[in-house]
Scaffold this motif. Structure first.
Motif, PDB file in Angstrom:
ATOM      1  N   THR A  24       0.844  -1.188   0.000  1.00 33.84           N
ATOM      2  CA  THR A  24       0.000   0.000   0.000  1.00 33.84           C
ATOM      3  C   THR A  24       0.881   1.241   0.000  1.00 33.84           C
ATOM      4  N   LEU A  25       0.544   2.175  -0.879  1.00 35.16           N
ATOM      5  CA  LEU A  25       1.207   3.473  -0.921  1.00 35.16           C
ATOM      6  C   LEU A  25       0.303   4.463  -0.205  1.00 35.16           C
ATOM      7  N   VAL A  26       0.753   4.982   0.930  1.00 36.68           N
ATOM      8  CA  VAL A  26      -0.044   5.912   1.726  1.00 36.68           C
ATOM      9  C   VAL A  26       0.540   7.307   1.549  1.00 36.68           C
ATOM     10  N   GLN A  27      -0.298   8.222   1.075  1.00 36.23           N
ATOM     11  CA  GLN A  27       0.128   9.597   0.828  1.00 36.23           C
ATOM     12  C   GLN A  27      -0.592  10.531   1.775  1.00 36.23           C
ATOM     13  N   PHE A  28       0.177  11.305   2.539  1.00 37.27           N
ATOM     14  CA  PHE A  28      -0.389  12.356   3.378  1.00 37.27           C
ATOM     15  C   PHE A  28      -0.284  13.663   2.610  1.00 37.27           C
ATOM     16  N   THR A  42       1.515  10.290  -9.629  1.00 43.85           N
ATOM     17  CA  THR A  42       2.597   9.299  -9.671  1.00 43.85           C
ATOM     18  C   THR A  42       2.201   8.019  -8.942  1.00 43.85           C
ATOM     19  N   LEU A  43       1.681   8.149  -7.735  1.00 41.14           N
ATOM     20  CA  LEU A  43       1.329   6.960  -6.944  1.00 41.14           C
ATOM     21  C   LEU A  43       0.162   6.202  -7.564  1.00 41.14           C
ATOM     22  N   ALA A  44      -0.816   6.932  -8.089  1.00 40.02           N
ATOM     23  CA  ALA A  44      -1.955   6.268  -8.740  1.00 40.02           C
ATOM     24  C   ALA A  44      -1.479   5.507  -9.975  1.00 40.02           C
ATOM     25  N   GLU A  45      -0.547   6.100 -10.716  1.00 42.46           N
ATOM     26  CA  GLU A  45      -0.008   5.437 -11.902  1.00 42.46           C
ATOM     27  C   GLU A  45       0.719   4.148 -11.531  1.00 42.46           C
ATOM     28  N   GLU A  51       0.053  -5.027  -9.887  1.00 43.89           N
ATOM     29  CA  GLU A  51      -1.092  -5.746  -9.325  1.00 43.89           C
ATOM     30  C   GLU A  51      -0.949  -5.925  -7.819  1.00 43.89           C
ATOM     31  N   GLY A  52      -2.054  -5.695  -7.102  1.00 40.89           N
ATOM     32  CA  GLY A  52      -2.064  -5.905  -5.657  1.00 40.89           C
ATOM     33  C   GLY A  52      -1.571  -4.718  -4.847  1.00 40.89           C
ATOM     34  N   VAL A  53      -1.326  -3.579  -5.520  1.00 36.19           N
ATOM     35  CA  VAL A  53      -0.849  -2.388  -4.817  1.00 36.19           C
ATOM     36  C   VAL A  53      -1.986  -1.366  -4.763  1.00 36.19           C
ATOM     37  N   ALA A  54      -2.253  -0.855  -3.561  1.00 38.71           N
ATOM     38  CA  ALA A  54      -3.288   0.158  -3.365  1.00 38.71           C
ATOM     39  C   ALA A  54      -2.641   1.505  -3.100  1.00 38.71           C
ATOM     40  N   HIS A  55      -3.334   2.566  -3.481  1.00 38.13           N
ATOM     41  CA  HIS A  55      -2.912   3.937  -3.181  1.00 38.13           C
ATOM     42  C   HIS A  55      -3.982   4.559  -2.300  1.00 38.13           C
ATOM     43  N   ASP A  99      11.693   5.727  -8.106  1.00 37.41           N
ATOM     44  CA  ASP A  99      11.936   5.551  -6.688  1.00 37.41           C
ATOM     45  C   ASP A  99      10.767   4.842  -6.002  1.00 37.41           C
ATOM     46  N   VAL A 100       9.552   5.135  -6.441  1.00 35.94           N
ATOM     47  CA  VAL A 100       8.368   4.469  -5.874  1.00 35.94           C
ATOM     48  C   VAL A 100       8.410   2.978  -6.213  1.00 35.94           C
TER      49      VAL A 100
END
Length: 108
Positions: A24-28, A42-45, A51-55, A99-100
């Motif tokens: 999971t990519l958590v953005q504040f 960037t994170l949504a892309e 597969e299997g990665v949430a933003h 980097d992500v």
């Protein structure tokens, strides 16, 4: 993504959304943060490519207790969680796509 490896875990209840199956990519973010908009794209892309990665994007101003407990002092701040919600990477500022992707490699 530079930054330090974080300690701790986050649950779906704390995030208000389900964790990704793999990571999971958590953005504040904050409302008037220009780099937050680019970080969101960037994170949504990346989440759409892997597969299997949430933003999950969190409004820092609306979740001050969580922000304080994690020691977040600027937006955007990105946390990379593994499948169990453990924080494996943390970085402040606008990340580059490469980097992500590299940080996700550590989480999966």
């Amino acid at each position: 993504m530079g930054g330090r490896t974080g300690a701790g875990t986050l649950s779906a209840a704390q995030l208000g959304e389900e964790l990704g199956d793999r990571a999971t990519l958590v953005q504040f973010s904050s409302a008037f943060c220009q780099p937050c908009r680019a970080t969101r794209r960037t994170l949504a892309e990346v989440a759409g490519m892997v597969e299997g990665v949430a933003h999950v994007e969190i409004d820092a101003e609306a979740h001050l207790t969580l922000v304080r407990s994690l020691g977040i002092s600027r937006t955007p701040t990105v946390l990379v969680l593994d499948a169990t919600g453990r924080i494996v990477r943390r970085a402040a500022g606008q990340p580059r796509t490469a980097d992500v992707v590299a940080a996700l490699g550590q989480a999966m």
